[in-house]
Scaffold this motif. Structure first.
Motif: not given
Length: 840
Positions: A51, A54-56
């Motif tokens: 995370g 990105g948007d993880g």
């Protein structure tokens, strides 16, 4: 701040598939990621999974690399992509070094570190994703870690996500191993790499052991110079080991404004860092296979490949294990060539022919198939699976190697003899992060020599010192202590780690043994680590407890010592003895104490120089400590020695009458023709069943001469198929003699088990239309002249009478006029007499 470099890496195309495999609604929670070199699988994927890009979701990710240099480089590269320093969001842990902040979400470790962590904490508390990188290299630690993680997911943490990543691998095999994991592939931006075949002008000797033909290294250096002339950019040259790198570097002097760098596992950190960052000057990077994967060497446009690699091998019979030089596989060749096309079109110069290339092995040999499995066996025992039968492994460990490992572990008290399960001591040994032999030496030597000195010697043994340190372990110890080279720096770091580990495992006695000399301390530690390599001798040659002979180099300081403990040895190709690389002087007291489980005393009877020799012997393994003659030996010992004599000198030691020899030939014919129940009477088969057919005669024998009184024929009859009743048919199926038409009973020769021979005078076979048969096999008839000389040979009498007889009759009729030579032999009266006697 995330650099744009992180967002533009080609592996991004595989990220949706990877997320689905790990986090989708029906996701198995595992995946096999196949991504070409340079796509970013080692650097971008862990950041996305954690995370950090990105948007993880924010997760803690552990990345396992096969080598320390790769682990450090990967962590530093990821930190750079995030605009940070290593240890903040991304850290690393390798043996003896940990750079890891409190808030780090990605930790890069070596597979060895992860293996130790799993043994301490099987659940890997707090870790949500584990990525095993470069699984195609098939290192033993990596295979073991993968197997343990599969167990953890099955039994303890099904939510633990697992990714096996590689540039080239048996993707389907790994997918099956991970329980049907999907294979996710990334498309790489691969620049074309042209292949230039550059074999030596003259044949070079193939590699043997650690030896590489100097002519090949000279040729590799010349190809590097040629590449610098013909191409632009930096040159990456692959060589099998540190020694070869140093030799080629020595032949590349006078390159002007070109820097020559040497990268391998032992290189200083500063050199490793310099290799992994672009420089202002043109470079030649000489590297081992460490540069095949995981590491991107910027600026490289040319690869020069020697075509060689190093793999571990173990000689179980001699108790020696070492690296050996082999031809690199086709997969390794592709990996190496790919380094030239990471950033732009490139060229690979291969120092062998195109015809040779197609004959190379497709993949490197998995370590589990060829390496010493002692450490693996201890890990499996501590995991609760001593024979590793329940572990998820691509290749099962060889039974022989596992048995040899179990033997070592039992001797040092690491596993129980019967069950193979790890003892409490075994768990302590496994926790030290050393080979079990060295862990035993550290643990047992500390109370005797002190934690610090035990750690210093064990650190020398855990990474073999440079050859210029010499073959005297104590002298090498002193050199390392005062040295300022890269090896000495790594040695000091390892000493600190081991000192702490030893002090925590054993009672502190740092000052008590201070009176021991360094030579004695080195000998004690080496003997504890390698008790079967303690050797006695003199004049430079020693018989080790294992039974292998070992020789010191001319001029060695150790020559003349009555006892030594050999720490490192190899066996030159074609040599019957080992060559000592590193050893320490010990005395008999140390030798006896270190190898105490191998000390025996008892009666021995041996076959020596063609006779029985009976002795009472005290031994330390193969080394005889004391011997005295033995007047009366146990019958069982004598019998075994006599069997050995028969194995060495053959069954000719028995009494073979003509009938006995013919019986053996008849049985050999029936066994070949009819098979069971007729016995195999070859030498090997008779040795295998010697207790059946030579008892009780062998049990009564006491000396060599007694063997000559044993009737071999009478003994051999015990092997006849009496139980089935077939023995009664021996004379029917393979008769000694055959009655011919003249009434004579002629002996059959069974010397050739394929077709028996009947030698008979031609006139005695008149009137017989078909060749005789035994056990359904036509007899080969040798038709003799009246003088008993061969006249014709046939297995088809009818054909001979029609086609061959006329020429024989024409030739012999005038020579033997007193004997009948009818025109129609098939209808004539058979006889063993002359024509005149027939008329009477």
């Amino acid at each position: 701040m995330i650099r744009n470099d992180a967002l533009d890496l080609p592996v991004r195309s595989a990220l949706p598939g990877l997320r689905d495999a790990l986090d989708g609604p029906a996701a198995p929670g595992s995946a096999v990621l196949v991504a070409p070199p340079g796509t970013g699988k080692t650097t971008l994927v862990p950041l996305v999974l954690a995370g950090l890009v990105g948007d993880g979701p924010a997760r803690r990710v552990v990345v396992a690399e096969p080598r320390r240099i790769a682990a450090r480089a990967a962590a530093r590269r990821m930190a750079w992509l995030l605009g940070e320093k290593a240890g903040e969001s991304v850290g690393y842990t390798v043996r003896g070094e940990r750079v890891m902040g409190r808030h780090a979400r990605v930790e890069v470790v070596t597979t060895g570190v992860l293996l130790q962590r799993l043994q301490r904490d099987q659940e890997l508390a707090g870790v949500e994703v584990v990525m095993l990188d470069e699984v195609h290299e098939r290192h033993l630690d990596a295979d073991t870690v993968a197997a343990f993680l599969c167990d953890v997911r099955d039994a303890l943490r099904p939510e633990l996500r697992l990714v096996a990543a590689s540039a080239t691998t048996d993707a389907q095999g790994w997918a099956r191993l991970l329980g049907g994991a999907p294979v996710v592939e990334a498309e790489g931006i691969s620049y074309p790499v042209e292949t230039a075949w550059a074999p030596p002008a003259r044949p070079v000797r193939p590699p043997h052991g650690m030896r590489v033909d100097p002519a090949l290294l000279t040729h590799v250096a010349s190809v590097v110079r040629r590449a610098l002339r013909e191409q632009g950019g930096d040159v990456l040259c692959f060589l099998p080991g540190v020694g070869e790198i140093a030799r080629v570097a020595g032949q590349l002097g006078g390159l002007g404004d070109v820097d020559v760098l040497q990268v391998h596992g032992r290189a200083p950190a500063a050199v490793q860092d310099a290799v992994l960052s672009a420089g202002a000057r043109r470079r030649v990077v000489l590297a081992t296979s460490v540069a095949e994967s995981s590491l991107t060497v910027p600026g490289v446009r040319v690869v020069v490949d020697s075509g060689l690699a190093r793999e571990p091998r173990v000689d179980h019979a001699r108790g020696l294990s070492a690296l050996t030089t082999v031809r690199a596989s086709q997969a390794a060749g592709r990996q190496r060539a790919g380094r030239a096309g990471r950033e732009a079109p490139g060229v690979v110069y291969r120092c062998w022919t195109e015809a040779e290339d197609v004959r190379l092995a497709r993949f490197p040999a998995p370590e589990i198939k060829v390496a010493d499995l002692t450490a693996f066996a201890l890990q499996a025992a501590c995991w609760g699976d001593p024979d590793a039968s329940g572990l998820a492994l691509l290749d099962a460990p060889p039974a022989g190697a596992m048995a040899a490992a179990r033997s070592v572990l039992t001797a040092i008290g690491a596993v129980e003899a019967e069950s193979g399960r790890a003892t409490e001591r075994g768990a302590r040994l496994a926790g030290l992060g050393l080979h079990p032999r060295l862990a035993r030496a550290l643990l047992d030597a500390t109370p005797v020599v002190g934690a610090r000195r035990a750690a210093e010697v064990v650190a020398l043994l855990s990474e073999e010192p440079p050859r210029d340190y010499g073959d005297d372990l104590a002298a090498a110890w002193r050199t390392a202590r005062r040295g300022a080279d890269a090896y000495a720096a790594r040695w000091k770091t390892e000493v600190r780690r081991l000192t702490g580990a030893a002090a925590g495992q054993t009672p502190a006695r740092e000052d008590a043994p201070g009176g021991l000399s360094e030579d004695r301390v080195a000998g004690i530690v080496a003997a504890l680590a390698f008790p079967e390599r303690v050797g006695r001798g003199g004049d430079g040659e020693y018989l080790m407890v294992s039974g292998t002979r070992a020789a010191l180099a001319d001029g060695s300081r150790l020559r003349g010592a009555p006892w030594i403990a050999v720490a490192v040895a190899d066996r030159p190709v074609g040599a019957g003895h080992a060559r000592v690389r590193l050893a320490a002087v010990v005395d008999e007291e140390v030798a006896l104490r270190a190898a105490a489980p191998l000390r025996t005393e008892g009666d021995e009877v041996a076959w020596a120089d063609g006779a029985l020799v009976a002795r009472h012997v005290e031994r330390l393994g193969a080394v005889e400590l004391a011997v005295r003659p033995l007047k009366e030996a146990a019958p069982a010992l004598v019998r075994e020695a006599l069997k050995e004599g028969l194995r060495r000198e053959g069954f000719g030691l028995l009494r073979w009458s003509r009938e006995a020899g013919e019986l053996r030939e008849r049985l050999a014919f029936l066994h070949r023709t009819l098979g069971a129940p007729w016995p195999d009477v070859s030498d090997d088969a008779l040795h295998a069943r010697v207790d059946e057919w030579l008892e009780p005669e062998l049990g009564k024998a006491r000396r060599r001469s007694d063997l000559g009184r044993i009737d071999a024929g009478q003994a051999l009859r015990r092997l006849l198929p009496w139980a089935s009743g077939d023995a009664a048919r021996l004379d029917e199926l393979a008769p000694e003699r055959l009655e011919v038409p003249s009434g004579s009973r002629i002996r059959i020769d069974y010397a050739n088990p394929e077709q028996p021979v009947l030698a008979v005078k031609l006139q005695e076979m008149f009137g017989l239309h078909e060749s005789p048969r035994v056990a359904g096999v036509p007899v080969l008839v040798h038709l003799l002249s009246p003088a008993g000389r061969p006249a014709a040979v046939t297995a088809d009498l009818a054909s001979f009478w029609r086609e061959g007889y006329r020429a024989v009759r024409a030739e012999l009729r005038g020579r033997y006029p007193k004997h009948p030579w009818p025109e129609d032999p098939a209808g004539a009266v058979p006889t063993r007499h002359t024509s005149a006697r027939l008329r009477r």
